[in-house]
Design a protein around this motif. Structure first.
Motif, short mmCIF file in Angstrom:
data_model
loop_
_atom_site.label_atom_id
_atom_site.label_comp_id
_atom_site.label_asym_id
_atom_site.label_seq_id
_atom_site.Cartn_x
_atom_site.Cartn_y
_atom_site.Cartn_z
N SER A 68 39.69 80.37 28.72
CA SER A 68 38.44 79.71 28.53
C SER A 68 38.69 78.06 28.16
O SER A 68 39.97 77.87 28.16
CB SER A 68 37.59 80.19 27.14
N ALA A 69 37.79 77.47 28.18
CA ALA A 69 37.90 76.16 28.07
C ALA A 69 38.64 75.90 26.57
O ALA A 69 39.27 74.82 26.56
CB ALA A 69 36.56 75.39 27.85
N GLY A 70 38.69 76.65 25.61
CA GLY A 70 39.37 76.54 24.30
C GLY A 70 40.61 77.12 24.58
O GLY A 70 41.24 76.73 23.37
N SER A 71 41.32 77.68 25.38
CA SER A 71 42.58 77.92 25.30
C SER A 71 43.35 76.89 25.29
O SER A 71 43.49 75.80 25.73
CB SER A 71 42.86 78.78 26.78
N PRO A 107 43.18 80.60 37.27
CA PRO A 107 42.52 81.59 36.10
C PRO A 107 41.04 81.61 36.45
O PRO A 107 40.42 80.65 36.99
CB PRO A 107 42.73 80.35 34.66
N ARG A 108 40.35 82.57 35.98
CA ARG A 108 39.04 82.85 36.07
C ARG A 108 38.61 82.61 34.88
O ARG A 108 39.15 82.88 33.83
CB ARG A 108 38.89 84.31 36.62
N ALA A 109 37.16 82.60 34.59
CA ALA A 109 36.50 82.33 33.51
C ALA A 109 36.77 83.26 32.41
O ALA A 109 37.06 83.11 31.16
CB ALA A 109 35.08 82.11 33.57
N GLY A 143 51.00 79.35 32.88
CA GLY A 143 49.56 78.53 32.96
C GLY A 143 49.40 78.03 34.23
O GLY A 143 49.67 78.43 35.11
N VAL A 144 48.66 76.84 34.00
CA VAL A 144 48.06 76.16 35.14
C VAL A 144 49.05 75.19 35.46
O VAL A 144 49.39 74.39 34.77
CB VAL A 144 46.82 75.68 34.87
N THR A 145 49.17 75.15 36.93
CA THR A 145 50.28 74.16 37.43
C THR A 145 49.56 73.01 38.26
O THR A 145 48.37 73.44 38.73
CB THR A 145 51.15 74.93 38.06
N ILE A 190 40.33 68.25 39.66
CA ILE A 190 40.22 69.62 39.81
C ILE A 190 41.08 70.51 38.91
O ILE A 190 40.68 71.73 38.70
CB ILE A 190 40.45 69.90 41.40
N GLY A 191 42.36 70.19 38.90
CA GLY A 191 43.20 70.70 38.00
C GLY A 191 42.59 70.71 36.43
O GLY A 191 42.68 71.89 35.91
N ARG A 192 41.80 69.99 36.11
CA ARG A 192 41.15 70.14 34.84
C ARG A 192 39.93 71.16 34.85
O ARG A 192 39.75 71.94 33.76
CB ARG A 192 40.69 68.62 34.34
N LEU A 193 39.47 71.33 36.00
CA LEU A 193 38.31 72.34 35.96
C LEU A 193 38.97 73.82 36.28
O LEU A 193 38.72 74.50 35.50
CB LEU A 193 37.74 72.35 37.51
N VAL A 194 40.30 73.57 36.79
CA VAL A 194 40.93 74.75 36.83
C VAL A 194 41.26 75.41 35.47
O VAL A 194 41.30 76.43 34.97
CB VAL A 194 42.14 75.13 37.98
N GLN A 195 42.00 74.45 34.75
CA GLN A 195 42.52 74.91 33.41
C GLN A 195 41.56 75.27 32.37
O GLN A 195 41.72 76.10 31.64
CB GLN A 195 42.97 73.37 32.78
N ALA A 196 40.16 74.90 32.73
CA ALA A 196 39.00 75.16 31.95
C ALA A 196 38.50 76.54 32.25
O ALA A 196 37.74 76.83 31.73
CB ALA A 196 37.88 74.15 31.90
N GLY A 197 39.22 77.15 33.52
CA GLY A 197 38.76 78.43 33.66
C GLY A 197 37.56 78.46 34.84
O GLY A 197 36.64 79.30 34.81
N GLN A 198 37.23 77.22 35.23
CA GLN A 198 35.95 77.13 36.00
C GLN A 198 36.21 77.24 37.53
O GLN A 198 37.29 76.54 37.93
CB GLN A 198 35.34 75.76 35.81
N SER A 199 35.34 77.64 38.16
CA SER A 199 35.61 77.74 39.88
C SER A 199 35.31 76.42 40.54
O SER A 199 34.24 75.68 40.26
CB SER A 199 34.83 78.89 40.40
#
Length: 201
Positions: free
Chosen positions: A183-186, A177-179, A41-43, A134-143
């Motif tokens: 996804s934001a719903g993951s 993660p990439r988009a 997952g995202v760290t 920034i972590g929230r952006l990454v977690q949502a799969g956004q650059s």
């Protein structure tokens, strides 16, 4: 955000190191730690690497000095591996933010420039908040770099080397993660077991 972007642009007033690429090296080190540590997952490490990517997008290596030494400190390994949804995430963010702030505070005292002034203008709490955002952006799969470009385009004169690096070298599941991968719903990654020695995976 606009003020942050202006400050990133101001880093261009400082020279880039001649013999190294500190921000690139820091990003590479963090992703190596995540890959070898089996990050799921995202760290926190993903958020920090994305933050460095954003700075490199706007300023290249200008003003970086030898900041990679901060990020390559083995004492930060557990902090990088801490999942964003862990109860220890804020502690991990703060450990990294404090280490970087201490470095720039010392640099600013010894050899002040516009770049060091920009660096110390972000205190530890602000750095923690920025990393978290920034972590929230990454977690949502956004650059993050795309987010910056949407806010205020940078005139770098060439392709974004940090984004190229991310696209070429970061494998799925253990890197940003990439988009198309998340996804934001993951669902968020599972929380870790309680840590005995501060932040951990």
């Amino acid at each position: 955000m606009v003020d942050t972007l202006r400050k990133i642009m101001d880093l261009r007033q400082d020279p880039a190191p001649q013999a190294s690429n500190p921000r690139q090296e820091a990003m590479s080190h963090i992703h190596t730690v995540l890959n070898e540590g089996g990050a799921q997952g995202v760290t926190v490490g993903h958020a920090v690497a994305a933050a460095i990517e954003g700075i490199r997008y706007g300023a290249g290596e200008h003003g970086a000095r030898d900041v990679h030494r901060v990020f390559m400190d083995p004492a930060l390994t557990n902090a990088y591996l801490t999942p964003l949804n862990s109860p220890y995430a804020q502690m991990a963010h703060r450990q990294i933010a404090q280490a970087e702030f201490n470095y720039w505070d010392q640099q600013n005292r010894q050899n002040p420039t516009r770049g060091t002034q920009v660096a110390v203008s972000f205190d530890v709490d602000q750095r923690v908040q920025l990393q978290s955002n920034i972590g929230r952006l990454v977690q949502a799969g956004q650059s993050f770099t795309q987010h910056l470009a949407n806010e205020q385009p940078f005139s770098t004169g060439n392709e974004n080397p940090a984004a190229l690096y991310a696209g070429m070298h970061l494998p799925p599941g253990s890197s940003q993660p990439r988009a198309s991968q998340q996804s934001a719903g993951s669902p968020p990654p599972a929380a870790p077991a309680p840590a005995a020695k501060g932040p951990r995976r």
